[in-house]
Every structure is written in structure tokens, then in C-alpha cells.
Scaffold this active site. Sequence first.
Site, PDB file in Angstrom:
ATOM      1  CB  SER A 166      -0.888   0.011   1.241  1.00  0.00           C
ATOM      2  OG  SER A 166      -1.520   1.268   1.371  1.00  0.00           O
ATOM      3  CE1 TYR A 194      -3.492  -2.072   5.537  1.00  0.00           C
ATOM      4  CE2 TYR A 194      -3.056   0.199   4.908  1.00  0.00           C
ATOM      5  CZ  TYR A 194      -3.446  -1.077   4.575  1.00  0.00           C
ATOM      6  OH  TYR A 194      -3.778  -1.380   3.273  1.00  0.00           O
TER       7      TYR A 194
HETATM    8  N1  LIG Z   1      -8.871  -1.108  -0.459  1.00  0.00           N
HETATM    9  C1  LIG Z   1      -7.867  -0.262  -0.475  1.00  0.00           C
HETATM   10  O1  LIG Z   1      -8.049   0.971  -0.590  1.00  0.00           O
HETATM   11  C2  LIG Z   1      -6.457  -0.775  -0.359  1.00  0.00           C
HETATM   12  C3  LIG Z   1      -5.397   0.129  -0.546  1.00  0.00           C
HETATM   13  C4  LIG Z   1      -4.097  -0.336  -0.437  1.00  0.00           C
HETATM   14  C5  LIG Z   1      -3.869  -1.669  -0.161  1.00  0.00           C
HETATM   15  N2  LIG Z   1      -4.913  -2.527   0.034  1.00  0.00           N
HETATM   16  C6  LIG Z   1      -4.622  -3.933   0.361  1.00  0.00           C
HETATM   17  O2  LIG Z   1      -5.348  -4.791  -0.465  1.00  0.00           O
HETATM   18  C7  LIG Z   1      -5.510  -6.057   0.172  1.00  0.00           C
HETATM   19  C8  LIG Z   1      -6.916  -6.570  -0.045  1.00  0.00           C
HETATM   20  O3  LIG Z   1      -7.814  -5.743   0.654  1.00  0.00           O
HETATM   21  P1  LIG Z   1      -9.213  -5.283   0.071  1.00  0.00           P
HETATM   22  O4  LIG Z   1      -9.148  -3.813  -0.075  1.00  0.00           O
HETATM   23  O5  LIG Z   1      -9.594  -6.119  -1.081  1.00  0.00           O
HETATM   24  O6  LIG Z   1     -10.155  -5.540   1.348  1.00  0.00           O
HETATM   25  P2  LIG Z   1     -11.174  -6.720   1.711  1.00  0.00           P
HETATM   26  O7  LIG Z   1     -12.257  -6.801   0.719  1.00  0.00           O
HETATM   27  O8  LIG Z   1     -11.514  -6.502   3.136  1.00  0.00           O
HETATM   28  O9  LIG Z   1     -10.286  -8.036   1.574  1.00  0.00           O
HETATM   29  C9  LIG Z   1      -9.405  -8.452   2.578  1.00  0.00           C
HETATM   30  C10 LIG Z   1      -9.319  -9.948   2.535  1.00  0.00           C
HETATM   31  O10 LIG Z   1      -8.385 -10.380   3.541  1.00  0.00           O
HETATM   32  C11 LIG Z   1      -9.008 -11.422   4.282  1.00  0.00           C
HETATM   33  N3  LIG Z   1      -8.466 -11.571   5.637  1.00  0.00           N
HETATM   34  C12 LIG Z   1      -8.476 -10.678   6.652  1.00  0.00           C
HETATM   35  N4  LIG Z   1      -7.956 -11.239   7.762  1.00  0.00           N
HETATM   36  C13 LIG Z   1      -7.618 -12.521   7.439  1.00  0.00           C
HETATM   37  C14 LIG Z   1      -7.068 -13.609   8.150  1.00  0.00           C
HETATM   38  N5  LIG Z   1      -6.771 -13.529   9.455  1.00  0.00           N
HETATM   39  N6  LIG Z   1      -6.847 -14.770   7.494  1.00  0.00           N
HETATM   40  C15 LIG Z   1      -7.161 -14.896   6.184  1.00  0.00           C
HETATM   41  N7  LIG Z   1      -7.713 -13.906   5.463  1.00  0.00           N
HETATM   42  C16 LIG Z   1      -7.935 -12.739   6.084  1.00  0.00           C
HETATM   43  C17 LIG Z   1     -10.477 -11.025   4.334  1.00  0.00           C
HETATM   44  O11 LIG Z   1     -11.261 -12.121   4.748  1.00  0.00           O
HETATM   45  P3  LIG Z   1     -12.730 -11.897   5.396  1.00  0.00           P
HETATM   46  O12 LIG Z   1     -13.638 -11.585   4.257  1.00  0.00           O
HETATM   47  O13 LIG Z   1     -13.010 -13.196   6.049  1.00  0.00           O
HETATM   48  O14 LIG Z   1     -12.611 -10.748   6.361  1.00  0.00           O
HETATM   49  C18 LIG Z   1     -10.663 -10.628   2.877  1.00  0.00           C
HETATM   50  O15 LIG Z   1     -10.822 -11.756   2.083  1.00  0.00           O
HETATM   51  C19 LIG Z   1      -5.108  -5.841   1.630  1.00  0.00           C
HETATM   52  O16 LIG Z   1      -3.828  -6.388   1.859  1.00  0.00           O
HETATM   53  C20 LIG Z   1      -5.057  -4.337   1.762  1.00  0.00           C
HETATM   54  O17 LIG Z   1      -4.144  -3.912   2.749  1.00  0.00           O
HETATM   55  C21 LIG Z   1      -6.203  -2.110  -0.070  1.00  0.00           C
END
Ligand SMILES: NC(=O)c1ccc[n+]([C@@H]2O[C@H](COP(=O)([O-])OP(=O)(O)OC[C@H]3O[C@@H](n4cnc5c(N)ncnc54)[C@H](OP(=O)(O)O)[C@@H]3O)[C@@H](O)[C@H]2O)c1
Length: 326
Positions: A166, A194
Site C-alpha cells: 500500500s 497498518y
Molecule cells: N482497499 C484499499 O483501498 C487498499 C489500498 C491499499 C492496499 N490494500 C490492500 O489490499 C488487500 C486486499 O484488501 P481489500 O481492499 O480487497 O479488502 P477486503 O475486501 O476486506 O479483503 C481483505 C481480505 O483479507 C481477508 N483476511 C483478513 N484477515 C484474514 C485472516 N486472518 N486470514 C485470512 N484472510 C484474512 C479477508 O477475509 P474476510 O472476508 O473473512 O474478512 C478478505 O478476504 C489488503 O492487503 C489491503 O491492505 C487495499
Amino acid sequence: MGSGPSFPIVPMTRDKIILITGANSGLGYEIGKWSAMMGATVILACRSESKTKEAIVKMNQEFQAEKSKEISRLSENTTLALEFMHLDLASFESVTNFCEAFKKSGRKLHVLFCNAGMAFIPYQKTADGIEMLLQVNYLSHFVMIAKLLGVMQQSGPDCRILLMSSGAHKAVTLDLKTMNYSGPPDDFPSFNYYGRSKLYQIMQTAALGRRISGSNVTINSIHPGIVDTAIWRGWDTGIKKCLLCCMQCSGVAKSAFQGAKCSIDLTVNPKHAGVNGLYWVDCKIVTPSSDARNKQKQEELWETTLELVRPYLTEEEMKRINIEIK
Ligand SMILES: NC(=O)c1ccc[n+]([C@@H]2O[C@H](COP(=O)([O-])OP(=O)(O)OC[C@H]3O[C@@H](n4cnc5c(N)ncnc54)[C@H](OP(=O)(O)O)[C@@H]3O)[C@@H](O)[C@H]2O)c1
């Protein structure tokens, strides 16, 4: 496929194995769906079986809808090759069991996408005694990579490790003494921790990239942009809720599909074969923060990380990940 940088449709066969953590929602969902729609077998490594099974049904429905649009070169299979495997990144025992089960299956592994992540949570300690964001976002993925690197090294040319990092890494600096938070829970600076976890991933990309350089395995990290996903669920009150609404309404926040494009490109595009140790934003190589680029700090983080994860790795796994730098 919408505005902005994109990815090619690359036909793949089902013996191409792509493993994605947290593929049941958000960015991981899109990366998994598109990889499978191009023909690969996608393993959804997730903590909730019911949510993942629902996601698999939805991906298949969306596949049928995409096929009816006659997008050329999507898989001709009637259903997608999608498989759930249980993985809870908050537990090293779960990570170990997951990796053992994967290795036992005798399958190859062509792409390991460390995507799962958490943000904006209050202080929590895992059963392993580690601050939650540090373990889920960084350490557990590090352990997975160490445990599965041997399989990837035996899986033929062009195997890829991808880390979902990120731009939040820019807001923090490396401070190894306070890596595992031990202050008062109420004072826990969640956004800072984070950002730290995401900084570690970029530094790991460089440090492991040096070690595996010239081999059949590469590692790269990505910032997807600000993306409208469930990760923002902690922003549901007060000023944060207003900010989130503004980001959604003004178009600052990308859709999950828009945000996943660079990741899908790095997963499937043959032109990225051999590209190693870099940080990507919008399908371009970008320079990360000065701490992220600092080689001495990368090596200090590497050593500290190895000490933290040593109890969960075998001697062989330690040796394999800690290859001497050429
Ligand atoms: N969205 C943004 O603006 C953004 C920006 C920069 C980076 N990112 C990165 O992108 C990645 C994906 O995030 P997203 O935005 O797509 O959010 P998201 O929809 O909340 O996806 C996160 C995923 O991680 C899983 N997860 C969380 N804790 C876990 C655990 N203990 N064991 C296994 N799986 C787990 C969640 O499972 P559950 O559904 O069971 O909770 C979900 O499948 C993350 O690493 C995040 O830091 C996102």
C-alpha cells in the site's frame, strides 16, 4: 474493460495454479475471478468457508455474464476451476497446516498472491502473542512464502510471488524496536501499524528479490490505489464516514475491478516474466519511500523477521529462504 491501465486476456490451462489469500472479497476476488476466467485453477485461501463458497458461486455467475458479452479468449470451460482452502493468517498453526496440506496435494504453484489484509482495527494480539496487523499482513505471509518457496522452485519457469502492499507505507518509517506493539492498547496507532506492515512487504520484496534473483521465482509488490472495499469497514462513524463517502462519490476511490487491474496484469501477463524485486502502481514500476529503498534497513528487517518466524520454520525452510546473496 473500463478506463485506466489494463491487462491482456491470457489463455491458461487448468494446470496453471494460482493461490490467492483473501480471495473471497474485494481485490482478491477480482484477481481470482479474472485469473480463473482465463482458464487457470485458482485456490482461494480464506478464513471463512461459507463466504468463500458464496464468492465462488458469484464468480461463476459473473463468468457466464462476461462470456455472454463475447469477450474474446475467455476460458471455454463451463465452470471456473475455483477451490477453497482454509487459511487463517492470524495463526501460525493455521498457516503451517495450510502449507502442509498444499504440499501434500503434490501440486505445482505458479503464482502465490499474498493479498489478504486488515486495516483500521483496534489493538489485538493473536494467539501467537503478536500484534494482529503485523502477523496477518506481513509475518504469516512471510512464513507462507518460506514454506512454499520449495514447491515454486520445482514448478517450472516464471513463477511469481506478489504482495499486496500500500501507498500507506509512505506515512511511516522503520522502527524495529517497536515492531511488535507493546504499549497501552488504547493508544495503539492503528493506521501507523497498518503502514508499517505494508512497508515491511516492500522491503521484503527487495530483500527476497536479491536472494532469488536469477532463479525461476520472482517477487514484486503493488499499491492498488484507494479502492472501495470492505477493508474500510472500520470507517463507519463520524468524520471517517464522511471522508469515505466523499472518496466514493468523487470517484477518488476505485472499484475493486479498477483497483485489481495492475495485480491481474502482474499475475497473468507473460511480459512480466523475470521482473523482480520491484514496487508497482497502476501497472508501472514506482519508487517507494526512502526507508523502503534503504538496503541496510531492508537487511535489518530481514534478520529481525527471521528471528520472529524461526520457531515456525523447519531448518530446511530457513535455509531455502535465507539463500546467500549472489
Ligand atoms: N482497499 C484499499 O483501498 C487498499 C489500498 C491499499 C492496499 N490494500 C490492500 O489490499 C488487500 C486486499 O484488501 P481489500 O481492499 O480487497 O479488502 P477486503 O475486501 O476486506 O479483503 C481483505 C481480505 O483479507 C481477508 N483476511 C483478513 N484477515 C484474514 C485472516 N486472518 N486470514 C485470512 N484472510 C484474512 C479477508 O477475509 P474476510 O472476508 O473473512 O474478512 C478478505 O478476504 C489488503 O492487503 C489491503 O491492505 C487495499
